[in-house]
Write a protein that holds these residues in place. Structure first.
Motif, PDB file in Angstrom:
ATOM      1  N   GLY A  51     -44.823   8.820  29.646  1.00 53.43           N
ATOM      2  CA  GLY A  51     -45.641   9.982  30.295  1.00 53.43           C
ATOM      3  C   GLY A  51     -47.030   9.445  30.043  1.00 53.43           C
ATOM      4  O   GLY A  51     -47.327   8.455  29.940  1.00 53.43           O
ATOM      5  N   GLU A  52     -47.821  10.460  30.075  1.00 56.87           N
ATOM      6  CA  GLU A  52     -49.227  10.266  30.213  1.00 56.87           C
ATOM      7  C   GLU A  52     -49.749  10.362  28.695  1.00 56.87           C
ATOM      8  O   GLU A  52     -50.323   9.574  28.237  1.00 56.87           O
ATOM      9  CB  GLU A  52     -50.032  11.469  31.331  1.00 56.87           C
ATOM     10  CG  GLU A  52     -51.290  11.293  31.478  1.00 56.87           C
ATOM     11  CD  GLU A  52     -51.949  12.292  32.513  1.00 56.87           C
ATOM     12  OE1 GLU A  52     -51.089  12.377  33.513  1.00 56.87           O
ATOM     13  OE2 GLU A  52     -52.718  12.895  32.342  1.00 56.87           O
ATOM     14  N   PRO A  54     -49.988  13.511  25.333  1.00 52.77           N
ATOM     15  CA  PRO A  54     -49.660  14.685  24.891  1.00 52.77           C
ATOM     16  C   PRO A  54     -50.228  16.222  25.324  1.00 52.77           C
ATOM     17  O   PRO A  54     -51.478  15.856  25.599  1.00 52.77           O
ATOM     18  CB  PRO A  54     -49.748  14.603  23.319  1.00 52.77           C
ATOM     19  CG  PRO A  54     -49.969  13.229  22.908  1.00 52.77           C
ATOM     20  CD  PRO A  54     -50.589  12.717  24.328  1.00 52.77           C
ATOM     21  N   GLY A  55     -49.769  17.160  25.473  1.00 53.84           N
ATOM     22  CA  GLY A  55     -50.482  18.416  25.727  1.00 53.84           C
ATOM     23  C   GLY A  55     -50.427  19.228  24.536  1.00 53.84           C
ATOM     24  O   GLY A  55     -50.206  18.803  23.389  1.00 53.84           O
ATOM     25  N   GLU A  58     -46.830  19.543  22.420  1.00 55.31           N
ATOM     26  CA  GLU A  58     -46.870  18.268  21.743  1.00 55.31           C
ATOM     27  C   GLU A  58     -47.773  17.933  20.785  1.00 55.31           C
ATOM     28  O   GLU A  58     -47.314  17.455  19.608  1.00 55.31           O
ATOM     29  CB  GLU A  58     -46.699  16.964  22.830  1.00 55.31           C
ATOM     30  CG  GLU A  58     -45.884  17.186  23.770  1.00 55.31           C
ATOM     31  CD  GLU A  58     -45.948  18.124  25.090  1.00 55.31           C
ATOM     32  OE1 GLU A  58     -47.278  18.796  25.296  1.00 55.31           O
ATOM     33  OE2 GLU A  58     -45.147  18.552  25.767  1.00 55.31           O
ATOM     34  N   ASN A  91     -45.532   7.873  25.491  1.00 53.63           N
ATOM     35  CA  ASN A  91     -46.650   8.069  26.365  1.00 53.63           C
ATOM     36  C   ASN A  91     -47.621   7.260  26.364  1.00 53.63           C
ATOM     37  O   ASN A  91     -47.848   6.116  25.251  1.00 53.63           O
ATOM     38  CB  ASN A  91     -47.367   9.498  26.025  1.00 53.63           C
ATOM     39  CG  ASN A  91     -46.490  10.710  26.320  1.00 53.63           C
ATOM     40  OD1 ASN A  91     -46.477  11.118  27.464  1.00 53.63           O
ATOM     41  ND2 ASN A  91     -46.395  11.434  25.173  1.00 53.63           N
ATOM     42  N   HIS A 165     -44.810  12.961  37.903  1.00 52.18           N
ATOM     43  CA  HIS A 165     -44.802  13.400  36.531  1.00 52.18           C
ATOM     44  C   HIS A 165     -44.170  14.982  36.714  1.00 52.18           C
ATOM     45  O   HIS A 165     -44.246  15.516  37.421  1.00 52.18           O
ATOM     46  CB  HIS A 165     -46.474  13.738  35.867  1.00 52.18           C
ATOM     47  CG  HIS A 165     -46.452  14.049  34.575  1.00 52.18           C
ATOM     48  ND1 HIS A 165     -45.847  15.347  34.078  1.00 52.18           N
ATOM     49  CD2 HIS A 165     -46.773  13.462  33.243  1.00 52.18           C
ATOM     50  CE1 HIS A 165     -46.145  15.349  32.826  1.00 52.18           C
ATOM     51  NE2 HIS A 165     -46.467  13.931  32.340  1.00 52.18           N
TER      52      HIS A 165
HETATM   53  N1  URA Z   1     -46.915  15.482  29.553  1.00 54.96           N
HETATM   54  C1  URA Z   1     -46.979  14.130  29.008  1.00 54.96           C
HETATM   55  O1  URA Z   1     -47.327  13.311  29.938  1.00 54.96           O
HETATM   56  N2  URA Z   1     -46.588  13.694  27.851  1.00 54.96           N
HETATM   57  C2  URA Z   1     -46.020  14.606  26.918  1.00 54.96           C
HETATM   58  O2  URA Z   1     -45.546  14.278  26.010  1.00 54.96           O
HETATM   59  C3  URA Z   1     -46.146  16.139  27.378  1.00 54.96           C
HETATM   60  C4  URA Z   1     -46.556  16.374  28.654  1.00 54.96           C
END
Ligand code: URA
Length: 203
Positions: A51-52, A54-55, A58, A91, A165
């Motif tokens: 993924g990108e 943490p939000g 997370e 991520n 995403h």
């Molecule tokens: N978006 C992300 O890219 N990674 C996460 O862990 C949560 C949301």
């Protein structure tokens, strides 16, 4: 120490890597995070999702994809018969950018040596890149996700399935169909791998 990255080579020791990541202050996100979000899942997974960053959820829990995007990810995994403990999720950035802004290029440069070591340690055969940041980094391309999704790319020893995403499908439901197609492609790839492995055993 690998001089070009500034972090040690972990020689596939995922536990040590995850432990050392907890102390990382290579970029200023280390000062604003609540938790590092190193990654989670099966340390021997065939498939690694990237993924990108943490939000908020997370950052609070220290676990990737536990918010609304995570729910959508889990639904897609379940639809193709995969559970979280069969895959690995990481991520591009391991710490939350304030207000969920996009990762900065220098943060990506400083943080991705961790991801590289993580990929070496988990040793997956398939990478699923979620969104533009992961796709552009893994494929080292400027081509956007809209052009690349729906295809299987190859880089080094990995097959790469780029997809939107999951958060993008929350805001734009029209992207959900494309995500479903890409997860179906993943299932096809894994089923074909399993069939080939079976045939080899029978030879
Ligand atoms: N978006 C992300 O890219 N990674 C996460 O862990 C949560 C949301």
């Amino acid at each position: 120490m690998a001089p070009e990255t500034g972090i040690p080579s972990y020689h596939h020791d995922l536990d040590k890597l995850l432990n050392d990541l907890q102390m990382c202050h290579r970029c200023p996100l280390g000062d604003t995070r609540i938790h590092v979000v190193p990654g989670a899942g099966n340390p021997h997974a065939e498939v690694m999702f990237i993924g990108e960053a943490p939000g908020k959820n997370e950052d609070e829990k220290g676990v990737p994809f536990v918010g609304a995007a995570g729910k959508l990810l889990d639904e897609q995994l379940a639809r193709i018969g995969l559970a979280r403990d069969e895959i690995y999720i990481a991520n591009i950035l391991k710490c939350r950018p304030p207000h969920n802004r996009d990762p900065h290029p220098e943060e990506i440069e400083l943080c991705t040596p961790w991801l590289r070591e993580q990929v070496k340690a988990v040793h997956p055969t398939v990478l699923v890149t979620l969104g533009n940041f992961a796709t552009k980094f893994i494929l080292q391309t400027n081509t956007g996700i809209t052009r690349l999704r729906g295809t299987v790319q190859v880089t080094g020893p990995f097959r790469v399935i780029p997809t939107f995403h999951p958060a993008a499908a929350i805001y734009d439901r029209s992207k959900l169909g494309a995500i479903e197609e890409d997860f179906d492609l993943l299932k096809l790839l894994l089923d074909t791998d399993a069939k080939r492995a079976e045939e080899r055993l029978e030879e």
